[in-house]
Design an enzyme around this catalytic site. Structure first.
Site, short mmCIF file in Angstrom:
data_model
loop_
_atom_site.label_atom_id
_atom_site.label_comp_id
_atom_site.label_asym_id
_atom_site.label_seq_id
_atom_site.Cartn_x
_atom_site.Cartn_y
_atom_site.Cartn_z
N SER A 149 0.82 -1.22 0.00
CA SER A 149 0.00 0.00 0.00
C SER A 149 0.85 1.26 0.00
CB SER A 149 -0.91 0.02 1.24
OG SER A 149 -0.14 0.01 2.43
N HIS A 170 -3.55 -3.76 -5.32
CA HIS A 170 -3.79 -3.29 -3.96
C HIS A 170 -5.25 -3.51 -3.57
CE1 HIS A 170 -4.02 0.16 -0.86
NE2 HIS A 170 -3.66 -0.97 -0.28
N GLU A 182 -6.94 -1.48 -6.57
CA GLU A 182 -6.10 -0.59 -7.38
C GLU A 182 -5.11 -1.45 -8.18
OE1 GLU A 182 -5.88 3.50 -4.76
OE2 GLU A 182 -4.58 1.83 -4.15
N ASN A 220 -4.63 5.97 -0.78
CA ASN A 220 -3.75 6.40 0.30
C ASN A 220 -3.08 7.74 0.03
OD1 ASN A 220 -4.27 4.33 2.08
ND2 ASN A 220 -2.63 3.03 1.32
#
Length: 314
Positions: A149, A170, A182, A220
Site C-alpha cells: 500500500s 492493492h 487498485e 492512500n
C-alpha cells in the site's frame, strides 16, 4: 466499395481484438504469499470465484489460523448469501475451502501458478528477497503482483527479471467486503499483464481502478495527507480531536472521523507510510513528520490494537 471496405476494416479490427484477447493470461491458479488478514482475504475471494489457490506462509500454525479465519469468514458470507438455503451455503463453504491448499515452501508451488500475489510485511528488502527467489522457480508466463500500500512497485519489480510481468494489486481490508482494487502499472508493465490483471479482478467481483506507480496510488495518496492535516489542525489547537471527528462524519458523510480511522488503521502503520514518503520526498510539506503521531508510536500506543492511540479503548 465503401461497404466492402467497412466490412474489411471491421473484420481486421475484430481479428486484432480477438488476437489481443487470446494473448492475455487467463488466471486460474493463484499463489498468495502471506497468511495474514490481507493474504487470507485474497485467497478466500479467489477460491470463492473458481480459482485454485495455494496460500503460503512461514509456519503450519500460521496457515492453520489463516484457514480457520477463512472458514469463519465464508460461513458469515454463506449465512447472508444462502439465507433461505443453508444446505447450499454449506456446500459453498466446503467447495471454496477445498480449492485452497497451503504450503510453507513458496518456491515449490509457484512453478505451475498463473499469478503470485504477495501480501507480506511492508518491507522492501523482504519483498525483494522473496520475489528474487521466486523469479527463478516460477513459470515464464507467471505474473507477479504486490499488495503493498505504500512502497513503489517499480522498486519491488526490479528484483526480478520479469518487470514486464509485474504490477501492483492493492486490495482493501476486509477483502471479502471491499469492492475496490487498485491495479498499478509501472513503466515496464506490459499491456498484456495489465489487461490480464484487470480481467482477474473483475472475475473476483471487484471493481478495478488503474493508477501509475506513484506514492500511495490513489486512495492512500489522498487519505494519508487528509489524516495528517487533521492531526496538524489538532496540534495547533484549532479544534479538539472529538470535534474534528464529528465534523467530518456529519459534514462530509464519512463513516469514521480521521482520529477514529487513524486508531483503526494503526498509528504504527500510518507512521511507517509517512516515514517512507518523507524519505522519498523530504521537501514535500504534506509528508513532514507529525510530533504527536511519533510520540504515541514511541510509547507503543498504536490505536485500537494496543488499547490506546489518540483515544483510549477498554
Amino acid at each position: 466499395m465503401a461497404f466492402v471496405t467497412r466490412q474489411f476494416v471491421r473484420s481486421v479490427s475484430s481479428s486484432s481484438t480477438a488476437s489481443a484477447s487470446a494473448k492475455k493470461i487467463i488466471v486460474k491458479h493463484v499463489t498468495v504469499i502471506g497468511g495474514g488478514l490481507m493474504g487470507a482475504g485474497i485467497a478466500q475471494v479467489a477460491a470463492a470465484t473458481g480459482h485454485t489457490v495455494v496460500l503460503v506462509d512461514q509456519t503450519e500454525d500460521i496457515l492453520a489460523k489463516s484457514k480457520k479465519g477463512i472458514e469463519e469468514s465464508l460461513r458469515r458470507v454463506a449465512k447472508k448469501k444462502f439465507a433461505e438455503n443453508p444446505k447450499a451455503g454449506d456446500e459453498f463453504v466446503e467447495k471454496t475451502l477445498s480449492s485452497i491448499s497451503t504450503s510453507t515452501d513458496a518456491a515449490s508451488v509457484v512453478h505451475s501458478t498463473d499469478l503470485v500475489v504477495e501480501a507480506i510485511v511492508e518491507n522492501l528488502k523482504a519483498k525483494n528477497e522473496l520475489f528474487k527467489r521466486l523469479d527463478k522457480f516460477a513459470s515464464e508466463h507467471t505474473i507477479f503482483a504486490s499488495n503493498t500500500s505504500s512502497l513503489q512497485i517499480t522498486n519491488i519489480a526490479n528484483a526480478t527479471t520479469r518487470q514486464d510481468r509485474f504490477a501492483g494489486l492493492h486490495f482493501f481490508n476486509p477483502v471479502p467486503l471491499m469492492k475496490l482494487v487498485e491495479v498499478i502499472k509501472t513503466p515496464m508493465t506490459s499491456q498484456k499483464t495489465y489487461e490480464s490483471l484487470i480481467d482477474f479482478t473483475k472475475v473476483l467481483g471487484k471493481h478495478p481502478v488503474s493508477c501509475k506507480d506513484t506514492p500511495g496510488f490513489i486512495v492512500n495518496r489522498l487519505l494519508i495527507p487528509y489524516l495528517m492535516e487533521a492531526i496538524r489542525l489538532y496540534e495547533r489547537g484549532d479544534a479538539s480531536k472529538e470535534d474534528i471527528d464529528t465534523a467530518m462524519k456529519l459534514g462530509a458523510g464519512y463513516p469514521l472521523g480521521p482520529f477514529e480511522l487513524l486508531d483503526y488503521v494503526g498509528l504504527d502503520t500510518t507512521k511507517f507510510i509517512m516515514d517512507g514518503w518523507y524519505e522519498m520526498d523530504p521537501k514535500n510539506p504534506l509528508f513532514q513528520p507529525i510530533p504527536s503521531l511519533n510520540k504515541l508510536v514511541a510509547e507503543n500506543k498504536f490505536g485500537k490494537k494496543s488499547g490506546e492511540g489518540y483515544y483510549k479503548y477498554k
